[in-house]
Design an enzyme around this catalytic site. Sequence first.
Site, mmCIF file in Angstrom:
data_model
loop_
_atom_site.group_PDB
_atom_site.id
_atom_site.type_symbol
_atom_site.label_atom_id
_atom_site.label_comp_id
_atom_site.label_asym_id
_atom_site.label_seq_id
_atom_site.Cartn_x
_atom_site.Cartn_y
_atom_site.Cartn_z
ATOM 1 N N MET A 15 13.622 32.656 6.805
ATOM 2 C CA MET A 15 12.526 31.728 6.499
ATOM 3 C C MET A 15 11.432 31.751 7.562
ATOM 4 O O MET A 15 10.243 31.804 7.249
ATOM 5 C CB MET A 15 13.082 30.310 6.348
ATOM 6 N N GLY A 16 11.836 31.689 8.837
ATOM 7 C CA GLY A 16 10.858 31.621 9.923
ATOM 8 C C GLY A 16 9.985 32.854 9.964
ATOM 9 O O GLY A 16 8.759 32.776 10.133
ATOM 10 N N ARG A 35 15.753 32.597 19.574
ATOM 11 C CA ARG A 35 16.775 32.513 20.639
ATOM 12 C C ARG A 35 17.231 33.916 21.034
ATOM 13 O O ARG A 35 17.280 34.271 22.208
ATOM 14 C CB ARG A 35 17.950 31.673 20.144
ATOM 15 N N SER A 130 9.952 24.640 0.269
ATOM 16 C CA SER A 130 10.738 25.132 -0.870
ATOM 17 C C SER A 130 10.253 26.503 -1.307
ATOM 18 O O SER A 130 9.110 26.879 -1.073
ATOM 19 C CB SER A 130 10.605 24.169 -2.043
ATOM 20 N N LYS A 184 12.103 16.660 -0.459
ATOM 21 C CA LYS A 184 12.674 18.015 -0.584
ATOM 22 C C LYS A 184 14.134 17.931 -1.037
ATOM 23 O O LYS A 184 14.589 18.730 -1.867
ATOM 24 C CB LYS A 184 12.567 18.752 0.759
ATOM 25 N N HIS A 187 14.133 17.129 -4.642
ATOM 26 C CA HIS A 187 13.736 18.371 -5.328
ATOM 27 C C HIS A 187 14.982 19.247 -5.549
ATOM 28 O O HIS A 187 15.220 19.756 -6.647
ATOM 29 C CB HIS A 187 12.682 19.110 -4.495
ATOM 30 N N ASN A 188 15.766 19.410 -4.512
ATOM 31 C CA ASN A 188 16.962 20.256 -4.638
ATOM 32 C C ASN A 188 17.983 19.634 -5.586
ATOM 33 O O ASN A 188 18.668 20.352 -6.314
ATOM 34 C CB ASN A 188 17.597 20.503 -3.267
ATOM 35 N N GLU A 191 16.846 20.356 -8.925
ATOM 36 C CA GLU A 191 17.137 21.788 -9.140
ATOM 37 C C GLU A 191 18.587 21.975 -9.624
ATOM 38 O O GLU A 191 18.843 22.715 -10.567
ATOM 39 C CB GLU A 191 16.888 22.512 -7.821
ATOM 40 N N TYR A 192 19.517 21.273 -8.982
ATOM 41 C CA TYR A 192 20.924 21.346 -9.411
ATOM 42 C C TYR A 192 21.046 20.921 -10.878
ATOM 43 O O TYR A 192 21.727 21.573 -11.673
ATOM 44 C CB TYR A 192 21.797 20.393 -8.583
ATOM 45 N N ARG A 289 29.792 21.846 -10.210
ATOM 46 C CA ARG A 289 30.014 22.946 -9.253
ATOM 47 C C ARG A 289 31.351 22.753 -8.551
ATOM 48 O O ARG A 289 32.110 23.712 -8.358
ATOM 49 C CB ARG A 289 28.887 22.990 -8.208
ATOM 50 N N ARG A 448 35.210 -9.295 -12.832
ATOM 51 C CA ARG A 448 35.048 -9.492 -11.390
ATOM 52 C C ARG A 448 35.276 -10.956 -11.019
ATOM 53 O O ARG A 448 35.860 -11.279 -9.986
ATOM 54 C CB ARG A 448 33.656 -9.043 -10.938
ATOM 55 N N HIS A 454 34.045 -13.560 -8.042
ATOM 56 C CA HIS A 454 32.753 -13.041 -7.572
ATOM 57 C C HIS A 454 31.568 -13.806 -8.162
ATOM 58 O O HIS A 454 30.438 -13.584 -7.748
ATOM 59 C CB HIS A 454 32.642 -11.548 -7.905
#
Length: 479
Positions: A15-16, A35, A130, A184, A187-188, A191-192, A289, A448, A454
């Site tokens: 990516m970089g 690095r 993305s 983001k 967004h992912n 996407e799933y 998944r 409940r 409750h």
Amino acid sequence: MNASAHIGVTGLAVMGRSLARNFARHGYTVAVHNRTPSRTRSLMEEFGHEGTFVPAETAQELVAALQRPRRLMIMVQAGAATDAVIDEFAPLLDDGDMIIDGGNAHFADTRRREADLRERGIHFVGAGVSGGEEGALHGPSIMVGGSKESYAVLGPMFETISAQVDGQACSTRIGSDGAGHFVKMVHNGIEYADMQLIAEAYDLLRQVAGYGPAEIGEIFRAWNKGRLESYLVEITAEVLSHTDPGTGKPFVDVVADTAGQKGTGRWTVQTALDLASPVTAVAQATFARAASGQASLRAAYRPLPGGVRIPMSRSEAERFTSQVEQALYASKVIAYDQGLKMIQDAALTYGWDIDLAAVAGIWRGGCIIRAAFLDRIRTAYAAEPRLVSLLAEPGFAKEITAVQVPWREVVAASVRRGVPTPAFAAALSYYDTLRADRLPAALLQGQRDYFGAHSYRRTDRQGAFHTHWGHPDRSETEV
Ligand code: NBP
């Protein structure tokens, strides 16, 4: 060293390195560092001719190469590596300098880092990038979280290197601190859900309609010319049309059916639970998944009976295909609606002023979920920024009304035939939950109150009440 670089990039893996090249190709002088210096050298050897790069072997050299206010982009593994890099560089920076984390950080980490660096006079910008390697190189979608001041400096650079759709850049300031990484993450998550819905549509066309992978590839290719037009539908057609060169079999039949994940879907679901945001399609996609990877569990269930298998005639298959298209579209609208609502919920919790029209706008290009219908989503939120749901917009409401019968028939067919459709069913169930006049949540409240005192609210009076379930008269008191 001459402080000539407009921006520095540290972390030159996939990516970089692509982002650094993208900046350089657009005329920016880019200081580059990694690095392990061999990555910097290989970038210079392979791509040094593409623009003006300033290679740096040490953190000090990188910082010395940057114009002020310094802009330093970190593209390293999310988590501990990002903290290590911040710890290394922050002491070398001055008031007003900017550290941009372009990795897939968890938004809570970004909030923590931003608060810490703000104390030290440094702008910390969490930028969700993305589009993978291709996007980073040719134009990603960039979701930026951070101060307005920092976006005033960085925005023009990001907007230059991002994808462009209809003359608009796919980069925007989403909000302060973790807002960019939050969006983001969602967004992912979307996407799933989108991928799972597409996969379920394929499975239905194969197992219920009886089409082969190449034929289904053609169906997706045709769908991609209509309202389902999107990157994911386009690549699905490509994957389904591919034949494994070694065996001559359809590629999809030689791939092991256990799906991996890197964790952003899981983060979306975990965060949604904290926010009480019902992103059921994302959750089902994430669990699907996980279920695919449960080998021993699948082996235990495999011999058990399922639904009925009834062959379809050609005309029945064609009719069913049209129904699946409609059910896929409706489910997809729900999945996106769930994600956008989750962003609204987070905005309230974290004090972000998020413009959903802008979010939909920058998702139209450069990212995995880019799709034609995002333009309609953008228009809907531009017309009514406080829109509570896409289904509150007349155009989407009309479409969802029109697909009621096919949507329900597809889910019913999947149940009858025993073909799993967790995301289709979740989307439809979500729709029916929210449109219900009365929900069985009333009974839950009774349960409940019975076991945990409750209390409950009534439909006819203000206040909270408890029924004395253990008493013979079951009297009610206000609590
Ligand atoms: P990776 O996530 O594989 O990280 C590799 C980079 O991190 C190398 O430059 C490596 O340096 C550096 N690094 C590590 Br690991 N530990 C470090 C440390 N303690 N100090 C300094 N550097 C360290 O790279 P990537 O796939 O290019 O992804 C970069 C970021 O972008 C990640 O946050 C990722 O989640 C995100 N992202 C990736 C994609 C994608 O499609 N790959 C898409 C969108 C976002 P070294 O060379 O010295 O080992």
